[in-house]
Write an enzyme that holds these catalytic residues in place. Structure first.
Site, PDB file in Angstrom:
ATOM      1  N   ASP A  81     -18.551  -6.943 -14.340  1.00  0.00           N
ATOM      2  CA  ASP A  81     -19.659  -6.102 -13.859  1.00  0.00           C
ATOM      3  C   ASP A  81     -20.946  -6.425 -14.636  1.00  0.00           C
ATOM      4  O   ASP A  81     -22.044  -6.370 -14.082  1.00  0.00           O
ATOM      5  CB  ASP A  81     -19.324  -4.608 -14.015  1.00  0.00           C
ATOM      6  CG  ASP A  81     -18.463  -4.112 -12.862  1.00  0.00           C
ATOM      7  OD1 ASP A  81     -18.433  -4.782 -11.812  1.00  0.00           O
ATOM      8  OD2 ASP A  81     -17.806  -3.062 -13.017  1.00  0.00           O
TER       9      ASP A  81
ATOM     10  N   LYS B 288      -9.467   0.923 -13.147  1.00  0.00           N
ATOM     11  CA  LYS B 288     -10.221   0.069 -14.065  1.00  0.00           C
ATOM     12  C   LYS B 288      -9.930   0.387 -15.547  1.00  0.00           C
ATOM     13  O   LYS B 288      -9.949  -0.517 -16.371  1.00  0.00           O
ATOM     14  CB  LYS B 288     -11.723   0.206 -13.801  1.00  0.00           C
ATOM     15  CG  LYS B 288     -12.211  -0.574 -12.577  1.00  0.00           C
ATOM     16  CD  LYS B 288     -13.720  -0.457 -12.476  1.00  0.00           C
ATOM     17  CE  LYS B 288     -14.281  -1.375 -11.432  1.00  0.00           C
ATOM     18  NZ  LYS B 288     -15.744  -1.414 -11.451  1.00  0.00           N
TER      19      LYS B 288
END
Ligand code: NAP
Length: 522
Positions: free
Chosen positions: A349, A312
């Site tokens: 997210d 990520k």
């Protein structure tokens, strides 16, 4: 009907009529093999009988013949692979060809002969076999994906109905090589191409898109029942990956991480693609290096990518541009490949955290406690601050919590102070409670809020949520975040609203099935 006679007519029609997935059927005895075939045939009418698995393959042929007489809708391949070439047959070349000849007479419309055996045999013997059966000439490389063009050139010297090349993928890029090979040659020749190994899983789906006449599926996901490493079950190939609908226009998406086998993203995203009639498929990409992943993204090419641990943060330098959330959080979980090949990064997210919360309360001015200071906590803290919430951070390593608080203009809290502040929301952004344990990040009397949000989604109902529920507190299970961050990805990629209800149902069922397979830990 004389099956042997009918099988002489079959080859001319087979390439068009063959199902996309063939199941290899093994077994130590012919009884086991036929029991497996019986259980599969109705849903999977294309079977490969691995006669080399049997001690006495010739003796088994009449039984296979009887099976095929009573299951005339089944298309069957007879294979008797030699031990030298990755199979189990140890007899002579003449004996191998005899087994295959009898298998064809016994109703197997297709027979598989390895290139090595075909080269050793007299050309007339191979031609004679092919005069009655559809011939699959096969080559297996159990170590690498290399020299595909050269191998095909060698194989083309022997007339066959299908040329099957199976290599081993040790990188994702090996799949790219196989795809390009299939795209280049499948217009002129009937090819079957795929890569074995966990790294090659995607070739089983993408091969169909690149021109492989069919692929091979495993009997089920159980490793013991697979006849080659890296097989996907036929049920998943059809149900999750919709292999029957894949064509050259199918857009490819995927989730990349290391490990990736446990990911539920393929279940949820393929459900969404199917529900919204998007001609796309979403694959698990086991990326051992970022370089390999990026090559794959550019060359396959992938239209969209979900990024998970450990990439990520590491993927950021490879992106041409990122959205404001990615920059703030310092992590990207979504990539879009633009028409011109540029890679754009997003972080969904935050949407995964805010959407379930705003369905329950007004975020502005809400008092929120975030447990943890890792990647997921960062998304929660920045997202909530952006929407006007008052945020406190409680982290095991205090310094890390303080650093995040400074960056996001939030506050920190010591555990001892927990009961002094009343919260509207408590969010668990630590892994505590994951994996069907009874661990809980807080003591029962510390859990006081209007809403408790646990980012952990396996199990669906964590101990933290159970305690909160028993106290009459509203709960948000981690699956809601998982679904909402995926929904936002789906929207970015397709421009369509995501079918959130279907996605939630799909992931809940998958988690329940997973929970049923593993014993609870205490
Ligand atoms: P991460 O970057 O590794 O951060 C983990 C955080 O949890 C750190 O702050 C760490 O504290 C803390 N922690 C770890 N073990 C702990 C323990 N035994 N006791 C107390 N604190 C502990 O992980 P992440 O990516 O933020 O993920 C955190 C959790 O959120 C994971 O369970 C993940 O599965 C879940 N998650 C869920 C979703 C979803 O869609 N539902 C999405 C993302 C993440 P230290 O700083 O002291 O190490």
């Amino acid at each position: 009907m004389d099956l042997a006679l009918s099988s002489t007519l079959a080859p001319r029609f087979l390439p068009q009529r063959l199902p996309k997935v063939c199941l290899a059927v093994g077994g130590d005895t012919i009884e086991d093999m036929l029991a497996t075939a019986e259980s599969l045939a109705r849903e999977n009418p294309f079977l490969e009988f691995r006669l080399d698995y049997l001690k006495q393959p010739l003796a088994a042929v009449p039984k296979i013949h009887r099976f095929l007489e009573t299951h005339q809708y089944v298309t069957a391949i007879g294979t008797c692979r030699r031990a030298d070439n990755g199979g189990k047959f140890k007899g002579s070349l003449a004996a191998q060809l005899e087994v295959l000849t009898k298998a064809n007479a016994g109703g197997c419309q297709l027979v598989d002969v390895e290139l090595q055996s075909a080269l050793k045999a007299k050309p007339e013997a191979i031609a004679k076999l092919r005069s009655r059966a559809g011939l699959i000439l096969s080559f297996h490389d159990f170590h690498a994906t290399r020299k595909l063009d050269d191998t095909l050139e060698k194989m083309l010297k022997i007339p066959a109905d299908f040329y099957k090349i199976v290599s081993t993928a040790t990188t994702l890029s090996d799949n790219v090589a196989m795809m390009k090979f299939l795209q280049t040659h499948s217009g002129q020749h009937s090819l079957i191409g795929l890569c074995m190994g966990e790294q090659g899983i995607i070739s089983r789906v993408l091969g169909a898109r690149a021109g492989s006449a069919f692929t091979f599926g495993a009997v089920d996901a159980d490793a013991d029942l697979k006849t080659a490493p890296g097989q996907i079950s036929a049920r998943d190939l059809r149900g999750i990956y919709r292999i029957d609908q894949i064509d050259a226009a199918t857009r490819i998406y995927g989730v990349a991480g290391d490990p990736i086998g446990h990911s539920l993203s393929p279940v949820i995203m393929n459900t969404a693609l199917r529900r919204e009639n998007v001609n796309g498929v979403y694959l698990p990409l086991h990326a051992k290096t970022l370089k390999d992943l990026i090559h794959c993204v550019r060359e396959i090419p992938l239209h969209g990518l979900s990024v998970t641990m450990p990439y990520k943060q590491a993927i950021l330098p490879y992106l041409d541009n990122t959205d404001a959330h990615t920059t703030k959080i310092g992590a990207c979980n979504t990539v879009v490949r633009g028409a011109e090949g540029k890679l754009y990064g997003f972080n969904t997210d935050i949407a995964g955290i805010l959407r379930p919360l705003e369905q329950r309360l007004s975020i502005e001015n809400a008092k929120v406690l975030v447990l943890g200071a890792g990647g997921a906590a960062r998304a929660a803290v920045f997202g909530l601050k952006e929407r006007g919430a008052e945020v406190w951070i409680l982290n095991r390593t205090a310094a890390k919590g303080q650093k995040l608080a400074r960056q996001a203009k939030a506050r920190t809290l010591k555990r001892a102070e927990l009961k002094k502040v009343g919260f509207d929301v408590i969010i668990n952004a630590t892994p505590v409670g994951m994996g069907n344990t009874r661990e809980c990040p807080l003591k029962d009397d510390e859990i006081q809020a209007r809403v408790v949000f646990d980012m952990v989604y396996d199990p669906v109902e964590t101990h933290l949520l159970q305690v909160a529920r028993s106290k009459g507190i509203g709960v948000i299970p981690g699956v809601e975040m998982f679904v909402q961050q995926a929904a936002r990805q789906f929207e970015i990629w397709t421009g369509k609203p995501a079918p959130v209800g279907d996605m939630l149902r799909a992931v809940t069922v998958a988690l329940q099935e997973r929970a049923a397979q593993k014993p609870p830990k205490n």
